[in-house]
Design a protein around this motif. Structure first.
Motif, PDB file in Angstrom:
ATOM      1  N   GLU A   2       0.842  -1.201   0.000  1.00  0.00           N
ATOM      2  CA  GLU A   2       0.000   0.000   0.000  1.00  0.00           C
ATOM      3  C   GLU A   2       0.875   1.248   0.000  1.00  0.00           C
ATOM      4  OE1 GLU A   2      -3.251   2.263   2.905  1.00  0.00           O
ATOM      5  OE2 GLU A   2      -2.369   0.307   3.477  1.00  0.00           O
ATOM      6  N   THR A   3       0.530   2.230  -0.843  1.00  0.00           N
ATOM      7  CA  THR A   3       1.282   3.482  -0.905  1.00  0.00           C
ATOM      8  C   THR A   3       1.023   4.307   0.349  1.00  0.00           C
ATOM      9  OG1 THR A   3       1.197   3.553  -3.314  1.00  0.00           O
ATOM     10  CG2 THR A   3       1.623   5.627  -2.177  1.00  0.00           C
ATOM     11  N   LEU A   4       2.091   4.636   1.067  1.00  0.00           N
ATOM     12  CA  LEU A   4       1.975   5.467   2.265  1.00  0.00           C
ATOM     13  C   LEU A   4       2.269   6.929   1.961  1.00  0.00           C
ATOM     14  CD1 LEU A   4       3.778   3.083   4.800  1.00  0.00           C
ATOM     15  CD2 LEU A   4       1.321   3.324   4.373  1.00  0.00           C
ATOM     16  N   SER A   5       3.246   7.188   1.116  1.00  0.00           N
ATOM     17  CA  SER A   5       3.554   8.562   0.691  1.00  0.00           C
ATOM     18  C   SER A   5       4.408   8.501  -0.568  1.00  0.00           C
ATOM     19  CB  SER A   5       4.305   9.333   1.786  1.00  0.00           C
ATOM     20  OG  SER A   5       5.589   8.774   2.001  1.00  0.00           O
ATOM     21  N   ASN A   6       4.434   9.622  -1.296  1.00  0.00           N
ATOM     22  CA  ASN A   6       5.247   9.694  -2.512  1.00  0.00           C
ATOM     23  C   ASN A   6       5.670  11.135  -2.748  1.00  0.00           C
ATOM     24  OD1 ASN A   6       6.580   9.107  -4.844  1.00  0.00           O
ATOM     25  ND2 ASN A   6       4.737   8.940  -6.109  1.00  0.00           N
ATOM     26  N   PRO A   7       6.617  11.614  -1.945  1.00  0.00           N
ATOM     27  CA  PRO A   7       7.086  12.994  -2.124  1.00  0.00           C
ATOM     28  C   PRO A   7       7.931  13.127  -3.391  1.00  0.00           C
ATOM     29  CG  PRO A   7       8.364  11.898  -0.431  1.00  0.00           C
ATOM     30  CD  PRO A   7       7.268  10.952  -0.802  1.00  0.00           C
ATOM     31  N   LEU A   8       7.745  14.237  -4.079  1.00  0.00           N
ATOM     32  CA  LEU A   8       8.528  14.573  -5.274  1.00  0.00           C
ATOM     33  C   LEU A   8       9.401  15.769  -4.929  1.00  0.00           C
ATOM     34  CD1 LEU A   8       5.687  14.419  -7.967  1.00  0.00           C
ATOM     35  CD2 LEU A   8       7.146  12.549  -7.148  1.00  0.00           C
ATOM     36  N   THR A   9      10.712  15.588  -5.060  1.00  0.00           N
ATOM     37  CA  THR A   9      11.652  16.635  -4.657  1.00  0.00           C
ATOM     38  C   THR A   9      12.464  17.106  -5.853  1.00  0.00           C
ATOM     39  OG1 THR A   9      11.856  15.730  -2.431  1.00  0.00           O
ATOM     40  CG2 THR A   9      13.590  17.210  -3.163  1.00  0.00           C
ATOM     41  N   HIS A  10      12.551  18.434  -5.979  1.00  0.00           N
ATOM     42  CA  HIS A  10      13.414  19.032  -6.989  1.00  0.00           C
ATOM     43  C   HIS A  10      14.537  19.781  -6.273  1.00  0.00           C
ATOM     44  CE1 HIS A  10      14.768  20.959 -10.652  1.00  0.00           C
ATOM     45  NE2 HIS A  10      14.720  22.138 -10.032  1.00  0.00           N
ATOM     46  N   ASN A  11      15.774  19.298  -6.461  1.00  0.00           N
ATOM     47  CA  ASN A  11      16.952  19.958  -5.911  1.00  0.00           C
ATOM     48  C   ASN A  11      17.668  20.705  -7.017  1.00  0.00           C
ATOM     49  OD1 ASN A  11      17.571  19.780  -3.111  1.00  0.00           O
ATOM     50  ND2 ASN A  11      17.770  17.562  -3.315  1.00  0.00           N
ATOM     51  N   ASP A  12      17.928  21.954  -6.790  1.00  0.00           N
ATOM     52  CA  ASP A  12      18.612  22.787  -7.773  1.00  0.00           C
ATOM     53  C   ASP A  12      19.797  23.438  -7.075  1.00  0.00           C
ATOM     54  OD1 ASP A  12      19.424  24.368  -9.821  1.00  0.00           O
ATOM     55  OD2 ASP A  12      17.693  25.700  -9.814  1.00  0.00           O
ATOM     56  N   ASN A  13      20.988  22.895  -7.315  1.00  0.00           N
ATOM     57  CA  ASN A  13      22.202  23.414  -6.683  1.00  0.00           C
ATOM     58  C   ASN A  13      23.118  24.002  -7.753  1.00  0.00           C
ATOM     59  OD1 ASN A  13      21.339  22.377  -4.185  1.00  0.00           O
ATOM     60  ND2 ASN A  13      22.248  20.392  -4.662  1.00  0.00           N
ATOM     61  N   LEU A  14      23.626  25.183  -7.504  1.00  0.00           N
ATOM     62  CA  LEU A  14      24.552  25.824  -8.426  1.00  0.00           C
ATOM     63  C   LEU A  14      25.797  26.253  -7.646  1.00  0.00           C
ATOM     64  CD1 LEU A  14      25.277  26.969 -11.211  1.00  0.00           C
ATOM     65  CD2 LEU A  14      24.107  29.093 -10.548  1.00  0.00           C
ATOM     66  N   ASP A  15      26.932  25.652  -8.000  1.00  0.00           N
ATOM     67  CA  ASP A  15      28.212  26.004  -7.392  1.00  0.00           C
ATOM     68  C   ASP A  15      28.987  26.902  -8.341  1.00  0.00           C
ATOM     69  OD1 ASP A  15      27.662  24.451  -5.218  1.00  0.00           O
ATOM     70  OD2 ASP A  15      28.835  22.726  -5.882  1.00  0.00           O
ATOM     71  N   ARG A  16      29.503  27.980  -7.811  1.00  0.00           N
ATOM     72  CA  ARG A  16      30.421  28.843  -8.543  1.00  0.00           C
ATOM     73  C   ARG A  16      31.710  28.935  -7.740  1.00  0.00           C
ATOM     74  NH1 ARG A  16      27.897  31.926 -12.565  1.00  0.00           N
ATOM     75  NH2 ARG A  16      25.615  31.909 -12.505  1.00  0.00           N
ATOM     76  N   TRP A  17      32.830  28.826  -8.416  1.00  0.00           N
ATOM     77  CA  TRP A  17      34.086  28.856  -7.684  1.00  0.00           C
ATOM     78  C   TRP A  17      35.150  29.588  -8.489  1.00  0.00           C
ATOM     79  CZ3 TRP A  17      32.707  24.908 -10.816  1.00  0.00           C
ATOM     80  CH2 TRP A  17      33.654  24.463 -11.732  1.00  0.00           C
ATOM     81  N   LYS A  18      36.121  30.081  -7.768  1.00  0.00           N
ATOM     82  CA  LYS A  18      37.335  30.625  -8.383  1.00  0.00           C
ATOM     83  C   LYS A  18      38.490  30.355  -7.425  1.00  0.00           C
ATOM     84  CE  LYS A  18      36.180  35.324  -6.778  1.00  0.00           C
ATOM     85  NZ  LYS A  18      36.020  36.736  -7.186  1.00  0.00           N
ATOM     86  N   SER A  19      39.529  29.809  -7.981  1.00  0.00           N
ATOM     87  CA  SER A  19      40.699  29.431  -7.201  1.00  0.00           C
ATOM     88  C   SER A  19      41.925  30.033  -7.859  1.00  0.00           C
ATOM     89  CB  SER A  19      40.820  27.906  -7.135  1.00  0.00           C
ATOM     90  OG  SER A  19      42.010  27.512  -6.489  1.00  0.00           O
ATOM     91  N   ASN A  20      42.695  30.801  -7.103  1.00  0.00           N
ATOM     92  CA  ASN A  20      43.896  31.434  -7.615  1.00  0.00           C
ATOM     93  C   ASN A  20      45.077  31.088  -6.712  1.00  0.00           C
ATOM     94  OD1 ASN A  20      42.747  33.171  -9.850  1.00  0.00           O
ATOM     95  ND2 ASN A  20      41.568  33.945  -8.114  1.00  0.00           N
ATOM     96  N   ALA A  21      46.187  30.701  -7.321  1.00  0.00           N
ATOM     97  CA  ALA A  21      47.375  30.322  -6.573  1.00  0.00           C
ATOM     98  C   ALA A  21      48.573  31.101  -7.106  1.00  0.00           C
ATOM     99  CB  ALA A  21      47.631  28.823  -6.682  1.00  0.00           C
ATOM    100  N   TYR A  22      49.417  31.562  -6.181  1.00  0.00           N
ATOM    101  CA  TYR A  22      50.593  32.352  -6.529  1.00  0.00           C
ATOM    102  C   TYR A  22      51.825  31.680  -5.919  1.00  0.00           C
ATOM    103  CZ  TYR A  22      46.722  35.626  -7.056  1.00  0.00           C
ATOM    104  OH  TYR A  22      45.526  36.211  -7.389  1.00  0.00           O
ATOM    105  N   ASN A  23      52.867  31.518  -6.739  1.00  0.00           N
ATOM    106  CA  ASN A  23      54.066  30.839  -6.273  1.00  0.00           C
ATOM    107  C   ASN A  23      55.312  31.616  -6.684  1.00  0.00           C
ATOM    108  OD1 ASN A  23      56.318  28.738  -7.556  1.00  0.00           O
ATOM    109  ND2 ASN A  23      55.737  28.265  -5.452  1.00  0.00           N
ATOM    110  N   PHE A  24      56.212  31.763  -5.724  1.00  0.00           N
ATOM    111  CA  PHE A  24      57.562  32.258  -6.013  1.00  0.00           C
ATOM    112  C   PHE A  24      58.536  31.169  -5.634  1.00  0.00           C
ATOM    113  CE2 PHE A  24      61.553  33.905  -4.299  1.00  0.00           C
ATOM    114  CZ  PHE A  24      62.053  34.566  -5.417  1.00  0.00           C
ATOM    115  N   ASN A  25      59.455  30.851  -6.533  1.00  0.00           N
ATOM    116  CA  ASN A  25      60.435  29.806  -6.241  1.00  0.00           C
ATOM    117  C   ASN A  25      61.830  30.254  -6.625  1.00  0.00           C
ATOM    118  OD1 ASN A  25      60.928  28.698  -9.173  1.00  0.00           O
ATOM    119  ND2 ASN A  25      58.681  28.764  -8.930  1.00  0.00           N
ATOM    120  N   TYR A  26      62.786  29.736  -5.895  1.00  0.00           N
ATOM    121  CA  TYR A  26      64.186  30.070  -6.138  1.00  0.00           C
ATOM    122  C   TYR A  26      65.029  28.820  -5.932  1.00  0.00           C
ATOM    123  CZ  TYR A  26      68.931  31.720  -5.207  1.00  0.00           C
ATOM    124  OH  TYR A  26      70.288  31.884  -5.223  1.00  0.00           O
ATOM    125  N   THR A  27      65.940  28.565  -6.865  1.00  0.00           N
ATOM    126  CA  THR A  27      66.846  27.431  -6.765  1.00  0.00           C
ATOM    127  C   THR A  27      68.279  27.915  -6.947  1.00  0.00           C
ATOM    128  OG1 THR A  27      65.175  25.942  -7.679  1.00  0.00           O
ATOM    129  CG2 THR A  27      67.448  25.167  -7.683  1.00  0.00           C
TER     130      THR A  27
END
Length: 821
Positions: A365-390
């Protein structure tokens, strides 16, 4: 945990400084030699090769190339008698007269060297030494991705899925030889991303920008101690050729959705500097199907369930990603190298998820039937700075290198969950629940490190160094609930969490060869301080601990065909930020995930014994024991028909097995690399009143085959099979994947056209079960893995490689994170 004061840390740092300062007590090199190369028309010859030889025995001392004015320079050369030799394609080789360097005559200005055209020069015969797809080195397996047809159109994460001994689950967690807890490096650099952000970054890194992948199962003390099962280093492409060189590529693909990508790289290198840059853009459409069956019990667990939940989801996950890099290396002389590098990644990743969750009684017997809409939007920005000396102190290999890094990762997520509850007849909506969330995450990382290498003759070497890192993460999650058509802040879901981590580490590593026996022993010390602050509830969890991480490697050669090796290391895996952030993320109202701020780091002892035959066949036996192993455990609240997942510390994890690697050439046109691994994983722990004891034998097989078909045509065929495996309470069924591709070189071998199909039979599917206490569930994920791709790439510029190459100043910063949602 061992709480130790800082004297040992100070001692290690002092040793580093003493060894570094002692390096300046070298023999003073006094001479300078310079000159100019010209054609008979007096036009300068740029990028010609010039070598300095000892007059006594004609041994080469140094090498360089001419700049755009035809000039060459050898600095700080010892007293003695010398001559130079210059060569360039299409010209006769020039050899100078002998000259002397002494304290009375130490600045040598040679006469202009005139290179005459070689009229007898035939058309150039170019011999290309192409690296094999898979290389077995003494301490690692190297996958030369840029030589692979099947890598085209993939992401870095998908490349890892094909690597021998590597498995990637549906959440992006990576295991090596059946062991979780892998550290991932990008160009030997720490990105400090959470597991979710790292997965997004690897999905957004195109295979077109990847040069090779290094699999290091038992790293030495020089590397960070994090990563219980080893380190994966993803090396991005960098052009080392002289002059202006570059590459452009474009690809298009089709899976269940469209995909495309393109990029370009440009490099200019002269005698004194190297400037390089690249940019890649990719769009990846992806559609996946997920289904979960969960059984709920009011009393007799294991008998007939009282209720059953059938959850089905379809996700649409378009990903837009951009990668860029720009840098410069400066070579003022043969001793010093300065470098500055800026790279980054930015984009957006959407997850549009429609889920049904049908709950039925034991009679259907059907007890429940929820319908779910998930809408996720990820925005990202990654910046890396390196100084090296040998700084190369002398020709014997004494070297001092310094790296300073700063990176910032900004990840912002907008989440919306709309659930409609249908009536038992599935005809009318009884209720509606709408919630939205804003999840910002900001990570700032500062890293400084210094490394010193001191050879003792040709058979012994000492390495030592120091590294300090500081990480801060701020995540202020805010949720609103829609009530009466108005958005109202929801404090029960909102959460503000900050995390700070500081690690100071010092290491010393010594290696020496005794005849046919080579020994390397190292010790690393790491002092860790962490503070996780639950701002919302004003709850603070602080930890401070010092740990020592020894490593030992012994190898012996038995005749020309046999080599044996023993390795041991102690390593640590610290909790990721995501794992400790206690906020809840809901897939639907009846399935959620939450972190655990009280997680402890896990510690592992690893041992491996291997044998290599003729450099082509490797057999390895490995064993590791991990205490306080972190594992995403699943639980169930039957009265609420709800399932949840949270990371917990189990008592132990034991992994042992045997692996076989074979590199064969069955025919002159066929190269085959195969890997087989037989292993057992055992998880033990006491969780929520239950006793977990879950172990299973597993095996995996991976084979990569390349075929040279002539007339510029080549092909690849690869396949792998993973048998039944275990992860905590989950047992996954086996699956296999077969892929094939072909390529043709065009436009005088500067252009390449590739056609490939990944997962031809669409067999990469995840089926798992979990039965623990009252938890009883099955899962099935159908990945969007069958993909047909066509691509074109073109390289341009002069094909000249310089004699002198810059040694990277930092190769050992591994990838582990903090930050993310």
């Amino acid at each position: 945990m061992h709480f130790i004061n800082k004297p040992l840390t100070t001692l290690i740092l002092s040793c580093c400084l003493v060894l570094s300062f002692s390096s300046f007590s070298q023999q003073i090199l006094i001479g300078t030699v310079k000159g100019k190369l010209l054609e008979t028309s007096q036009k300068p010859i740029e990028f010609a090769t010039v070598a300095l030889y000892k007059a006594a025995d004609s041994t080469i001392v140094k090498g360089t190339i001419t700049d755009s004015s035809g000039l060459y320079l050898f600095e700080k050369t010892a007293e003695g008698n010398y001559y130079i030799q210059a060569s360039f394609l299409g010209y006769k080789t020039f050899t100078s007269k002998y000259f002397s360097i002494n304290r009375s005559k130490h600045e040598i200005n040679l006469e202009n060297a005139i290179l005459e055209a070689d009229d007898k020069t035939l058309k150039a015969v170019i011999i290309t030494a192409k690296k094999p797809l898979v290389e077995q080195q003494i301490d690692r397996t190297v996958l030369n991705i840029e030589n692979s047809i099947l890598s085209e159109g993939n992401t870095a994460l998908e490349l890892l899925e094909k690597a021998p001994g590597i498995t990637v689950d549906d959440d992006g967690n990576i295991s090596m030889k059946g062991k979780p807890g892998v550290s991932v490096m990008l160009n030997g650099k720490l990105t400090y991303l959470s597991q979710k952000e790292l997965t997004t970054l690897l999905r957004g890194t195109s295979s077109g920008s990847v040069s090779k992948i290094e699999l290091i199962t038992n790293p030495s003390a020089k590397y960070d101690a994090a990563g219980n099962s080893g380190i994966i280093n993803i090396v991005l492409k960098k052009n080392e050729k002289v002059g202006i060189n570059g590459n452009v590529y474009v690809n298009g693909a089709r899976s269940r959705a469209n995909r495309y990508g393109g990029g370009a790289s440009l490099n200019y290198r002269s005698g004194k500097f190297n400037i390089y840059g690249s940019y890649d853009h990719a769009y990846r459409g992806e559609i996946e199907y997920l289904s979960f069956t969960r059984r709920f019990y009011d009393g007799n667990v294991g008998g007939k369930p009282d209720r059953i939940s059938y959850q089905n989801s379809e996700t649409n996950e378009p990903l837009h990603t951009n990668n860029y890099k720009i840098g410069v290396d400066i070579f003022p002389d043969a001793k010093n190298t300065f470098g500055v590098l800026v790279n980054g990644n930015f984009g957006k990743y959407a997850n549009d998820n429609n889920t049904t969750n049908l709950l039925v009684s034991s009679t259907g017997e059907t007890l429940s039937n929820p319908l779910t809409h998930n809408d996720n939007l990820d925005r990202w920005k990654s910046n890396a700075y390196n100084f090296n000396y040998t700084y190369k102190l002398n020709q014997s290999g004494r070297e001092l290198s310094v790296d300073l890094d700063y990176s910032q990762n900004d990840n912002r997520s907008n989440q919306n969950m709309d659930t409609r509850y249908l009536s038992a007849e599935n005809s009318t909506v009884e209720a509606r629940s709408v919630r939205r969330g804003y999840v910002p995450s900001l990570t700032n990382v500062y890293v400084g490190k210094i490394d010193y290498t001191h050879p003792f003759g040709e058979k012994a070497k000492l390495e030592t160094g120091w590294k300090s890192s500081n990480v801060s993460v701020d995540n202020n999650l805010k949720y609103d609930t829609l009530r009466n058509e108005q958005w109202i802040p929801d404090p029960s879901w909102s959460n503000h969490f900050t995390y700070k981590e500081t690690i100071h580490a010092g290491y010393i590593n010594f290696s020496k060869q005794f005849g046919s026996v080579s020994v390397q022993a190292g010790l690393r010390g790491e002092n860790t301080q962490t503070a996780g602050h639950q701002v919302t509830t004003d709850s603070l969890v602080k930890r401070q601990y010092f740990q020592l991480f020894p490593s030992l490697f012994v190898s012996k050669t038995f005749g020309p065909n046999h080599r044996g090796q023993f390795s041991y290391s102690r390593r640590i895996q610290r909790p990721d930020y995501d794992d400790m952030n206690p906020f809840r993320f809901f897939r639907d109202p009846f399935l959620y995930y939450e972190g655990n701020p009280f997680l402890k780091p896990e510690l592992t002892h690893s041992v491996e014994l291997s044998h290599t035959f003729k450099g082509k066949f490797i057999t390895a036996i490995n064993y590791s024991y991990t205490s306080d192993v972190m594992n995403w455990m699943m639980g169930q609240v039957d009265s609420l028909n709800t399932t949840y997942q949270s990371p917990q510390n189990l008592k132990s994890f034991i992994n042992y097995g045997i692996s076989f690697t074979a590199s064969l050439q069955p025919a002159s046109w066929w190269i085959s690399n195969s890997f087989a691994n037989f292993l057992r994983n055992d998880y033990k722990g006491d969780q929520k009143g239950g006793k977990l004891d879950n172990g299973i034998w597993s095996f995996s097989i991976n084979s990569q085959n390349t075929f040279q078909l002539g007339k510029g045509f080549s092909a690849e065929l690869s396949g792998f099979y993973n048998s039944r495996s275990v992860y905590g309470v989950f047992v996954s069924k086996g699956f296999y994947v077969i892929s094939a591709g072909a390529q043709k070189q065009v436009l005088d071998k500067k252009g390449t056209i590739k056609l490939m199909v990944n997962d031809i039979f669409q067999t990469r599917q995840r089926r798992n079960t979990a039965k623990y206490e009252n938890l009883d569930m099955d899962g099935h994920i159908r990945f969007d893995s069958r993909m047909a791709t066509v691509s074109f790439s073109y390289r341009f510029g002069k094909d000249i490689t310089p004699i002198r190459k810059r040694s990277p100043g930092s190769e050992d910063i591994q990838n582990r994170v903090k930050g993310g949602n």
